[in-house]
Write a protein that holds these residues in place. Structure first.
Motif, PDB file in Angstrom:
ATOM      1  N   LEU A  24      -9.261  11.057  -7.543  1.00 52.13           N
ATOM      2  CA  LEU A  24      -8.595  11.515  -8.753  1.00 52.13           C
ATOM      3  C   LEU A  24      -7.078  11.479  -8.602  1.00 52.13           C
ATOM      4  O   LEU A  24      -6.356  11.040  -9.512  1.00 52.13           O
ATOM      5  N   VAL A  25      -6.579  11.913  -7.443  1.00 54.15           N
ATOM      6  CA  VAL A  25      -5.126  11.877  -7.182  1.00 54.15           C
ATOM      7  C   VAL A  25      -4.623  10.437  -7.186  1.00 54.15           C
ATOM      8  O   VAL A  25      -3.578  10.137  -7.777  1.00 54.15           O
ATOM      9  N   PHE A  26      -5.374   9.538  -6.555  1.00 55.97           N
ATOM     10  CA  PHE A  26      -4.965   8.129  -6.540  1.00 55.97           C
ATOM     11  C   PHE A  26      -4.966   7.539  -7.948  1.00 55.97           C
ATOM     12  O   PHE A  26      -4.084   6.748  -8.295  1.00 55.97           O
ATOM     13  N   CYS A  27      -5.951   7.895  -8.756  1.00 56.37           N
ATOM     14  CA  CYS A  27      -5.985   7.400 -10.137  1.00 56.37           C
ATOM     15  C   CYS A  27      -4.779   7.887 -10.927  1.00 56.37           C
ATOM     16  O   CYS A  27      -4.174   7.132 -11.684  1.00 56.37           O
ATOM     17  N   ILE A  28      -4.434   9.145 -10.739  1.00 56.25           N
ATOM     18  CA  ILE A  28      -3.261   9.688 -11.437  1.00 56.25           C
ATOM     19  C   ILE A  28      -1.984   8.985 -10.979  1.00 56.25           C
ATOM     20  O   ILE A  28      -1.124   8.645 -11.793  1.00 56.25           O
ATOM     21  N   LEU A  29      -1.858   8.746  -9.670  1.00 55.95           N
ATOM     22  CA  LEU A  29      -0.687   8.012  -9.172  1.00 55.95           C
ATOM     23  C   LEU A  29      -0.638   6.600  -9.751  1.00 55.95           C
ATOM     24  O   LEU A  29       0.441   6.094 -10.086  1.00 55.95           O
ATOM     25  N   LEU A  31      -1.835   5.665 -12.664  1.00 56.37           N
ATOM     26  CA  LEU A  31      -1.429   5.770 -14.061  1.00 56.37           C
ATOM     27  C   LEU A  31       0.058   6.047 -14.184  1.00 56.37           C
ATOM     28  O   LEU A  31       0.724   5.508 -15.085  1.00 56.37           O
ATOM     29  N   VAL A  32       0.599   6.863 -13.284  1.00 52.36           N
ATOM     30  CA  VAL A  32       2.044   7.113 -13.294  1.00 52.36           C
ATOM     31  C   VAL A  32       2.796   5.811 -13.014  1.00 52.36           C
ATOM     32  O   VAL A  32       3.805   5.511 -13.655  1.00 52.36           O
ATOM     33  N   GLY A  33       2.288   5.017 -12.080  1.00 54.40           N
ATOM     34  CA  GLY A  33       2.925   3.739 -11.779  1.00 54.40           C
ATOM     35  C   GLY A  33       2.834   2.756 -12.924  1.00 54.40           C
ATOM     36  O   GLY A  33       3.742   1.943 -13.140  1.00 54.40           O
ATOM     37  N   GLN A  34       1.735   2.809 -13.660  1.00 54.51           N
ATOM     38  CA  GLN A  34       1.544   1.870 -14.756  1.00 54.51           C
ATOM     39  C   GLN A  34       2.392   2.240 -15.973  1.00 54.51           C
ATOM     40  O   GLN A  34       2.989   1.366 -16.612  1.00 54.51           O
ATOM     41  N   PHE A  35       2.442   3.512 -16.308  1.00 51.81           N
ATOM     42  CA  PHE A  35       3.127   3.926 -17.529  1.00 51.81           C
ATOM     43  C   PHE A  35       4.489   4.550 -17.268  1.00 51.81           C
ATOM     44  O   PHE A  35       5.186   4.907 -18.211  1.00 51.81           O
ATOM     45  N   GLY A  36       4.871   4.707 -16.000  1.00 56.53           N
ATOM     46  CA  GLY A  36       6.167   5.283 -15.665  1.00 56.53           C
ATOM     47  C   GLY A  36       7.264   4.245 -15.790  1.00 56.53           C
ATOM     48  O   GLY A  36       7.065   3.105 -16.228  1.00 56.53           O
ATOM     49  N   GLY A  37       8.413   4.642 -15.360  1.00 51.08           N
ATOM     50  CA  GLY A  37       9.549   3.741 -15.424  1.00 51.08           C
ATOM     51  C   GLY A  37       9.482   2.661 -14.348  1.00 51.08           C
ATOM     52  O   GLY A  37       8.508   2.519 -13.614  1.00 51.08           O
ATOM     53  N   SER A  39      11.125   2.536 -11.680  1.00 49.30           N
ATOM     54  CA  SER A  39      11.307   3.031 -10.315  1.00 49.30           C
ATOM     55  C   SER A  39       9.983   3.395  -9.643  1.00 49.30           C
ATOM     56  O   SER A  39       9.931   3.550  -8.426  1.00 49.30           O
ATOM     57  N   VAL A  40       8.889   3.524 -10.405  1.00 50.61           N
ATOM     58  CA  VAL A  40       7.596   3.905  -9.821  1.00 50.61           C
ATOM     59  C   VAL A  40       6.540   2.814  -9.993  1.00 50.61           C
ATOM     60  O   VAL A  40       5.352   3.088  -9.935  1.00 50.61           O
ATOM     61  N   VAL A  41       6.968   1.585 -10.158  1.00 54.10           N
ATOM     62  CA  VAL A  41       6.029   0.477 -10.353  1.00 54.10           C
ATOM     63  C   VAL A  41       5.163   0.265  -9.121  1.00 54.10           C
ATOM     64  O   VAL A  41       4.003  -0.149  -9.226  1.00 54.10           O
ATOM     65  N   SER A  42       5.667   0.609  -7.935  1.00 47.05           N
ATOM     66  CA  SER A  42       4.891   0.404  -6.711  1.00 47.05           C
ATOM     67  C   SER A  42       3.665   1.313  -6.628  1.00 47.05           C
ATOM     68  O   SER A  42       2.747   1.059  -5.853  1.00 47.05           O
ATOM     69  N   LEU A  43       3.623   2.358  -7.439  1.00 51.12           N
ATOM     70  CA  LEU A  43       2.460   3.256  -7.448  1.00 51.12           C
ATOM     71  C   LEU A  43       1.263   2.653  -8.170  1.00 51.12           C
ATOM     72  O   LEU A  43       0.164   3.191  -8.116  1.00 51.12           O
ATOM     73  N   ARG A  44       1.467   1.540  -8.842  1.00 50.38           N
ATOM     74  CA  ARG A  44       0.396   0.876  -9.574  1.00 50.38           C
ATOM     75  C   ARG A  44      -0.756   0.467  -8.666  1.00 50.38           C
ATOM     76  O   ARG A  44      -1.900   0.374  -9.104  1.00 50.38           O
TER      77      ARG A  44
END
Length: 99
Positions: A24-29, A31-37, A39-44
């Motif tokens: 669940l934590v990885f999925c949230i990370l 999603l943050v990478g996908q829809f974030g700015g 600077s967080v594209v690597s979290l995708r």
């Protein structure tokens, strides 16, 4: 009739829960990478391992539940048969004898 939960069962439920929470934590990370700015594209890259961990934890929990449910059903059926035999023996021993 309550059954005791074994240590093995508690350990397996803990492992399954930890795997599901990690997923669940990885999925949230992801999603943050996908829809974030930008600077967080690597979290995708966390999305796929998140889905895998979440599904693996859920499947493992279902398997553990099925195994222990089967064992508890057997114990309950054995107790019911034992009680029926005991009731039958007591009923025949209390019956009045014809003289």
């Amino acid at each position: 009739m309550t059954k005791k939960v074994s240590i093995f069962e508690i350990v397996w439920y803990s492992i399954c829960g930890a795997s599901a929470i990690t997923g669940l934590v990885f999925c949230i990370l992801g999603l943050v990478g996908q829809f974030g700015g930008s600077s967080v594209v690597s979290l995708r890259d966390f999305s796929t391992p998140g889905y895998i961990c979440l599904i693996a934890g859920a499947v493992a929990a279902v398997i553990v539940l099925l195994i222990y449910a089967k064992g508890n059903d057997r114990a309950n059926e054995a107790a019911a048969r034992r009680a029926a035999r005991l009731a039958k023996v007591e009923a025949t021993s209390e019956a009045p004898k014809a003289e």
